[in-house]
Design a protein around this motif. Structure first.
Motif, PDB file in Angstrom:
ATOM      1  N   PHE A  31       0.730  -1.218   0.003  1.00  7.93           N
ATOM      2  CA  PHE A  31       0.046   0.041   0.066  1.00  7.93           C
ATOM      3  C   PHE A  31       0.833   1.325   0.163  1.00  7.93           C
ATOM      4  O   PHE A  31       0.827   2.118  -0.906  1.00  7.93           O
ATOM      5  N   ILE A  32       1.982   1.212   0.925  1.00  9.66           N
ATOM      6  CA  ILE A  32       2.748   2.303   0.730  1.00  9.66           C
ATOM      7  C   ILE A  32       3.655   2.671  -0.458  1.00  9.66           C
ATOM      8  O   ILE A  32       3.532   3.664  -0.969  1.00  9.66           O
ATOM      9  N   VAL A  33       4.226   1.793  -0.949  1.00  8.37           N
ATOM     10  CA  VAL A  33       4.845   1.746  -2.001  1.00  8.37           C
ATOM     11  C   VAL A  33       3.837   2.317  -3.297  1.00  8.37           C
ATOM     12  O   VAL A  33       4.397   2.816  -4.175  1.00  8.37           O
ATOM     13  N   ASN A  34       2.933   1.621  -3.519  1.00  6.75           N
ATOM     14  CA  ASN A  34       1.837   2.124  -4.376  1.00  6.75           C
ATOM     15  C   ASN A  34       1.433   3.557  -4.338  1.00  6.75           C
ATOM     16  O   ASN A  34       1.133   4.204  -5.328  1.00  6.75           O
ATOM     17  N   ASN A  35       1.181   4.161  -3.075  1.00 14.15           N
ATOM     18  CA  ASN A  35       0.808   5.506  -3.199  1.00 14.15           C
ATOM     19  C   ASN A  35       2.178   6.416  -3.146  1.00 14.15           C
ATOM     20  O   ASN A  35       1.751   7.546  -3.518  1.00 14.15           O
ATOM     21  N   ALA A  36       3.110   5.973  -2.597  1.00 19.20           N
ATOM     22  CA  ALA A  36       4.337   6.955  -2.777  1.00 19.20           C
ATOM     23  C   ALA A  36       4.960   7.050  -4.061  1.00 19.20           C
ATOM     24  O   ALA A  36       5.357   8.170  -4.423  1.00 19.20           O
ATOM     25  N   ILE A  37       5.111   6.144  -4.897  1.00 15.89           N
ATOM     26  CA  ILE A  37       5.640   6.269  -6.149  1.00 15.89           C
ATOM     27  C   ILE A  37       4.440   6.607  -7.238  1.00 15.89           C
ATOM     28  O   ILE A  37       3.590   5.651  -7.483  1.00 15.89           O
ATOM     29  N   PRO A  38       4.657   7.500  -7.772  1.00 14.53           N
ATOM     30  CA  PRO A  38       3.600   7.890  -8.745  1.00 14.53           C
ATOM     31  C   PRO A  38       3.945   7.082  -9.802  1.00 14.53           C
ATOM     32  O   PRO A  38       4.870   6.682 -10.512  1.00 14.53           O
ATOM     33  N   GLU A  39       2.832   6.884 -10.723  1.00 14.80           N
ATOM     34  CA  GLU A  39       2.773   6.110 -12.013  1.00 14.80           C
ATOM     35  C   GLU A  39       3.332   6.991 -12.949  1.00 14.80           C
ATOM     36  O   GLU A  39       3.158   8.156 -13.040  1.00 14.80           O
ATOM     37  N   THR A  40       4.212   6.150 -13.809  1.00 16.62           N
ATOM     38  CA  THR A  40       4.897   6.988 -14.677  1.00 16.62           C
ATOM     39  C   THR A  40       3.859   7.069 -16.132  1.00 16.62           C
ATOM     40  O   THR A  40       3.048   6.364 -16.225  1.00 16.62           O
TER      41      THR A  40
END
Length: 75
Positions: A31-40
């Motif tokens: 959850f944290i990684v999916n929300n912290a890293i924006p989609e390219t």
């Protein structure tokens, strides 16, 4: 006899608790990684639109409408 059963129960409960802990920590990390890293942002393909359309129609026809082209890479 009761000592063995007690140790077995304590061991099984401990393993179960550790596995639950791993599951929840993993879900939290995902959850944290999916929300912290924006989609390219996707880059515009170098392949012409008419060729992409032909590829999409061919895949649609061959798979009976069940297939979907996810990505086209030029080799």
């Amino acid at each position: 006899m009761t000592t063995g059963i007690t140790l077995m129960v304590i061991g099984m409960v401990t393993v179960f608790a550790v596995l639950l802990f791993i599951i929840f920590v993993s879900k939290g990390l995902i959850f944290i990684v999916n929300n912290a890293i924006p989609e390219t942002s996707e880059q515009k393909s170098q392949i012409p639109d008419d060729i992409c359309e032909v590829i999409n129609k061919t895949v649609f026809q061959i798979t009976g409408g069940r297939g979907k082209v996810a990505e086209i890479k030029e080799i």
